[in-house]
Enzyme design. Sequence first.
Site, PDB file in Angstrom:
ATOM      1  N   HIS A 180       0.834  -1.204   0.000  1.00  0.00           N
ATOM      2  CA  HIS A 180       0.000   0.000   0.000  1.00  0.00           C
ATOM      3  C   HIS A 180       0.872   1.259   0.000  1.00  0.00           C
ATOM      4  O   HIS A 180       0.554   2.243  -0.653  1.00  0.00           O
ATOM      5  CB  HIS A 180      -0.922   0.011   1.232  1.00  0.00           C
ATOM      6  CG  HIS A 180      -1.942  -1.091   1.183  1.00  0.00           C
ATOM      7  ND1 HIS A 180      -3.298  -0.852   1.222  1.00  0.00           N
ATOM      8  CD2 HIS A 180      -1.817  -2.433   1.079  1.00  0.00           C
ATOM      9  CE1 HIS A 180      -3.956  -2.000   1.144  1.00  0.00           C
ATOM     10  NE2 HIS A 180      -3.073  -2.974   1.069  1.00  0.00           N
ATOM     11  N   ASP A 191      -5.764   5.474   2.775  1.00  0.00           N
ATOM     12  CA  ASP A 191      -5.982   4.066   2.481  1.00  0.00           C
ATOM     13  C   ASP A 191      -7.406   3.644   2.839  1.00  0.00           C
ATOM     14  O   ASP A 191      -7.963   4.092   3.841  1.00  0.00           O
ATOM     15  CB  ASP A 191      -4.989   3.232   3.294  1.00  0.00           C
ATOM     16  CG  ASP A 191      -4.776   1.883   2.679  1.00  0.00           C
ATOM     17  OD1 ASP A 191      -3.690   1.676   2.104  1.00  0.00           O
ATOM     18  OD2 ASP A 191      -5.688   1.034   2.761  1.00  0.00           O
TER      19      ASP A 191
END
Length: 492
Positions: free
Chosen positions: A35, A135
């Site tokens: 990520h 995120d």
Amino acid sequence: MTSLPISCNSKQITMGSKDDQNLKMLFFPIMAQGHMLPMVDMAKVFALRGAAVTVVTIPGSATLIRPTIDLFNSTASSPIHLRLISFPSAAELSGNISSLPPLVQLLVFARDAALLSEPFDHVLKEIHPDCVISDIFLPWTNDVAAENGIPRISFIGSNFFALCAGDSIERHRVLESLPPKEETFVIPSLPHRIEMLRSQVRDPSKQNPSMTPFMEVIKRAKMVDSKDYGMLVNSFYELEPDYVEHYRKVLGKKAWHVGPVSLCNQEGSDKLIRGGGSKGGEECLKWLDGRKPGSVVYVCFGSAGDFTTAQLREMAVGLEASGSPFVWVVRNAGEEWIPEGYKQRIEGRGLIIEGWVPQLLILNHVAVGSFVTHCGWNSSLEGIAAGLPMGTWPLYAEQFLNERLLVDVLKIGVEVGSKVHDFASEERPVVEAGSLETAVKRLMGEGEEAEGRRRRVRELKEMGRKAVEEGGSSYNDVGNLMRELMERKARV
Ligand code: UDP
């Protein structure tokens, strides 16, 4: 009104005449390579277009991205600021999580990251960004951003196909309505006929209790989803046009395609230090230098893909039997898994690396001819951007959907034969050596079937390159988002 971003030239781009007229963007990735790396790439893409970019993380994760940001800042006219925030007290993070599998650790962490909301709020009040890009696994950032009047855009490291397919499986309650004896199903209402096994989809009713934190975070992320301003997707229009349209029309949500973001790492030095650098990397590149163009299979399962000893041994036999030279990256394994005499037998033909490698450099090395991947989306897109056909071996999360995209829609992948979704390696049945051997032989073969895959993926590589160049689809969507946010800024 300020002037708008019109160029992706890396040297000198401004959006307005005063600093306070620059678009201020704040990126907040969750603390995992899969990520953090694409989000830092994205941060670079927007900084290169003149945005004033801040990346927020915790001190323990900064080492993964600081070298990349420092290198970028050494030449950038719009440098990226790295802003560290800490938990109020380490004791507040739930107990000892080190005994849990790496992925579960991450998700426990995602849940507890909400403890960061106060320091995060301070950062927002200090910087006043025009948007927060955070995120999907940090859903609480939506609330903190909303309290400060700032739109939140979520980042999910996935593609439009997987988003549409996942939505359809859920919306039509496919698993719940599947007759108990039925093992396969067709995903309803998609532009292509996509068939899957029931066992390849995560079944919440059969979930191991250690996954409860994961479920909690997913549930919360889904609840927040509709409140988000939109989503940033690391993909490009020409790769999956039917699914970009489907997502926008059928799901009715805003999303911008801005990838392949890994292409912003143009220099060898960018690629070498991405993810914090590695010791095995240089050895590997030297080894590749001595191999024929297109002859090597690169085998890697992302940052967290682990396997049982029994599975690793089957893989070892399969790779040896394939007859192709290979670079094989293994995680979480000690020497004892390697079959006796194996290293001697593969000497000069196979290289096993335990740990982190500079994947972008390897994928783009002229000696590499195919990529066996767990179908993590970053790896899949990086494989496409390097023009490599792929052997698909998904393990969990949306990787089985990505496999369908690579094999059925794009027709650039060969299935190895992974049939069961499970986060725990010991719950996944062993894939036999022969399956890997056959898949590698098909990938590296010379007939029309193999040539066709290579041709198609090379065409996609070219389209991906054009997408991020000035005037390309991703380039334009970066501009579209910046323009929209600037207009919003002028209004409020
Ligand atoms: N990666 C790397 N070196 C490694 C393993 C992974 O550079 O040894 C990078 C890879 O290039 C990709 C990311 O880590 O950008 C992994 O993301 P992906 O979505 O493929 O898989 P995940 O790790 O999230 O399962």
